[in-house]
Design a protein around this motif. Sequence first.
Motif, short mmCIF file in Angstrom:
data_model
loop_
_atom_site.label_atom_id
_atom_site.label_comp_id
_atom_site.label_asym_id
_atom_site.label_seq_id
_atom_site.Cartn_x
_atom_site.Cartn_y
_atom_site.Cartn_z
N ARG A 237 0.81 -1.17 -0.11
CA ARG A 237 0.02 0.01 0.10
C ARG A 237 0.84 1.36 -0.09
O ARG A 237 0.39 2.28 -0.76
CB ARG A 237 -0.87 -0.22 1.27
CG ARG A 237 -1.65 1.25 1.38
CD ARG A 237 -2.73 1.48 0.13
NE ARG A 237 -3.58 0.60 -0.04
CZ ARG A 237 -4.15 0.31 -1.22
NH1 ARG A 237 -4.02 1.32 -1.99
NH2 ARG A 237 -4.92 -0.52 -1.32
N ILE A 238 1.96 1.32 0.94
CA ILE A 238 2.80 2.67 0.76
C ILE A 238 3.64 2.57 -0.89
O ILE A 238 3.60 3.75 -1.07
CB ILE A 238 4.06 2.24 1.70
CG1 ILE A 238 3.68 1.92 3.14
CG2 ILE A 238 5.35 3.20 1.65
CD1 ILE A 238 2.67 3.05 3.71
N GLY A 239 3.70 1.49 -1.55
CA GLY A 239 3.98 1.59 -2.87
C GLY A 239 3.32 2.25 -3.54
O GLY A 239 3.17 3.12 -4.57
N ILE A 240 2.00 1.88 -3.56
CA ILE A 240 0.78 2.45 -4.42
C ILE A 240 0.54 3.92 -3.80
O ILE A 240 0.44 4.67 -4.88
CB ILE A 240 -0.40 1.72 -4.13
CG1 ILE A 240 -0.54 0.09 -4.38
CG2 ILE A 240 -1.78 2.40 -4.67
CD1 ILE A 240 -0.14 0.05 -5.86
N TYR A 241 0.85 4.40 -2.50
CA TYR A 241 0.53 5.75 -2.34
C TYR A 241 1.61 6.50 -2.96
O TYR A 241 1.40 7.53 -3.54
CB TYR A 241 0.92 5.82 -0.86
CG TYR A 241 -0.36 5.72 -0.01
CD1 TYR A 241 -1.55 6.00 -0.46
CD2 TYR A 241 -0.20 5.07 1.44
CE1 TYR A 241 -2.78 5.79 0.31
CE2 TYR A 241 -1.16 5.06 2.29
CZ TYR A 241 -2.46 5.41 1.66
OH TYR A 241 -3.49 5.07 2.50
N MET A 242 2.72 5.86 -3.01
CA MET A 242 3.81 6.71 -3.83
C MET A 242 3.64 6.78 -5.43
O MET A 242 3.82 7.95 -5.97
CB MET A 242 5.26 5.82 -3.58
CG MET A 242 5.67 6.11 -2.12
SD MET A 242 7.09 4.98 -2.03
CE MET A 242 8.29 5.90 -2.91
N LEU A 243 3.33 5.88 -5.83
CA LEU A 243 2.72 5.94 -7.47
C LEU A 243 1.41 7.06 -7.40
O LEU A 243 1.47 7.84 -8.45
CB LEU A 243 2.20 4.39 -7.85
CG LEU A 243 1.54 4.44 -9.44
CD1 LEU A 243 2.38 4.93 -10.23
CD2 LEU A 243 0.83 3.16 -9.45
N GLN A 244 0.70 6.89 -6.68
CA GLN A 244 -0.57 7.70 -6.82
C GLN A 244 -0.13 9.28 -6.26
O GLN A 244 -0.59 10.29 -7.24
CB GLN A 244 -1.69 7.46 -5.83
CG GLN A 244 -2.43 6.47 -6.08
CD GLN A 244 -3.33 5.80 -5.04
OE1 GLN A 244 -3.13 5.92 -3.73
NE2 GLN A 244 -4.39 5.25 -5.31
N LEU A 245 0.80 9.56 -5.76
CA LEU A 245 1.49 10.72 -5.37
C LEU A 245 2.12 11.39 -6.63
O LEU A 245 1.98 12.60 -6.97
CB LEU A 245 2.09 10.79 -4.08
CG LEU A 245 1.37 10.76 -2.75
CD1 LEU A 245 2.57 10.64 -1.59
CD2 LEU A 245 0.74 12.21 -2.55
N THR A 246 2.90 10.71 -7.18
CA THR A 246 3.56 10.83 -8.20
C THR A 246 2.85 11.29 -9.50
O THR A 246 2.77 12.30 -10.36
CB THR A 246 4.44 9.61 -8.83
OG1 THR A 246 5.50 9.41 -7.76
CG2 THR A 246 5.32 10.33 -10.01
N ALA A 247 1.89 10.32 -9.84
CA ALA A 247 0.78 10.75 -10.83
C ALA A 247 0.09 12.02 -10.64
O ALA A 247 -0.32 12.74 -11.43
CB ALA A 247 -0.18 9.33 -10.83
N SER A 248 -0.49 12.11 -9.19
CA SER A 248 -1.36 13.51 -8.93
C SER A 248 -0.53 14.63 -9.26
O SER A 248 -1.13 15.49 -9.60
CB SER A 248 -1.71 13.31 -7.24
OG SER A 248 -2.61 11.98 -7.42
#
Length: 357
Positions: A237-248
């Motif tokens: 989930r931490i990795g998904i957060y990082m992907l979402q933050l980058t894309a956002s």
Amino acid sequence: MSGVSAQSKDSFFLNLRFLLIVCVFIANALEPLIGINTWADRWYTWIFMFHMPLFVWVTGYFARLSLKGEAGGRVLLQIMAQYIIFQSLYSLLDKAFFHVQGLHHSFFAPYLLLWFLASHFCWRLLLLAMRRLPPAVQLTASITLGGLAGYLPFEGTWLSISRTFIFLPFFILGYHMTYEKISLLLTPRIRSAAIAMSLLLFAGAVWVSAHLQTGWLYGSMTYTELGHGEWYAGFYRIGIYMLQLTASAAFLGLVPLTSGWLSRMGSRTLYVFLLHGFIIRGAAASGIYTYVHTTYGIAFIMITACLLTVLLSLPGIKRAAHLFIEPNVDWLLMLFNRLAEFCPKSWRTASRIETKS
């Protein structure tokens, strides 16, 4: 930036809100074609990398003026009224007109897009409960809760509990965001880099869709439902957060800064959000997707979704649908405060919705 008016400051966030509701409409319109057309997969995955986190983020930003006091109480009651009205309407249409099979209709299981209302209600309550904590502690606690939510021993769609905790960090980030902070990251050079990153993510969206289960981006599934029962699944989930933050962050480079027609339509996105589901449901029931599965069909669907978003954002739609999309809840506010008078004096003040924010 000190000379920028409050209206101009909000314009960026209103522009963002409109672009996001366009993305919501497009993604929902493309969903029946996932796995059928590569371009549908690419657009769908790219949009899901950022559109829900950013929508929660911008919702948190606008919650700053209406979290506490009478304003906060009124928003909570209005969200509750919207949820009851549209949960009933969508369920009724599914049963009477669309004859959708296999759906479980319950007020404890938000109907498709209505999860956002249920979670928004909870985000406000959770932030109120944490309001005395420093922002850094709020954010740390919310990330921890988001990671732990995946370990729930029951389906995450119940009362939208998984999405409530998983997207809570974005709501808290938005609540503590100011235009002065974001403007530091909106220089021409940084915006150009952000646009380049967004295009790169779009190019890699097919690879992501092939190697990453979309449920991770939905935020509605537990780790067991995603096929990961390991004790360390929370680190994913931490990795998904990082992907979402980058894309956002990358998508923010595409958002105009100036005030105009985009900002005005951005102030009416609630109408698009609550009404577009009827169009999507009707299109799916009509069988049109059997004829629009080609690349040209994908372009047609996306252009149509953009045009319908503009249509549902017009002032005339707001005038026509205002009564049941933004119902007057003053009478509920008065009733709540009247009932609070019968509560024990020791907690009457805490129960009463204040008349001053």
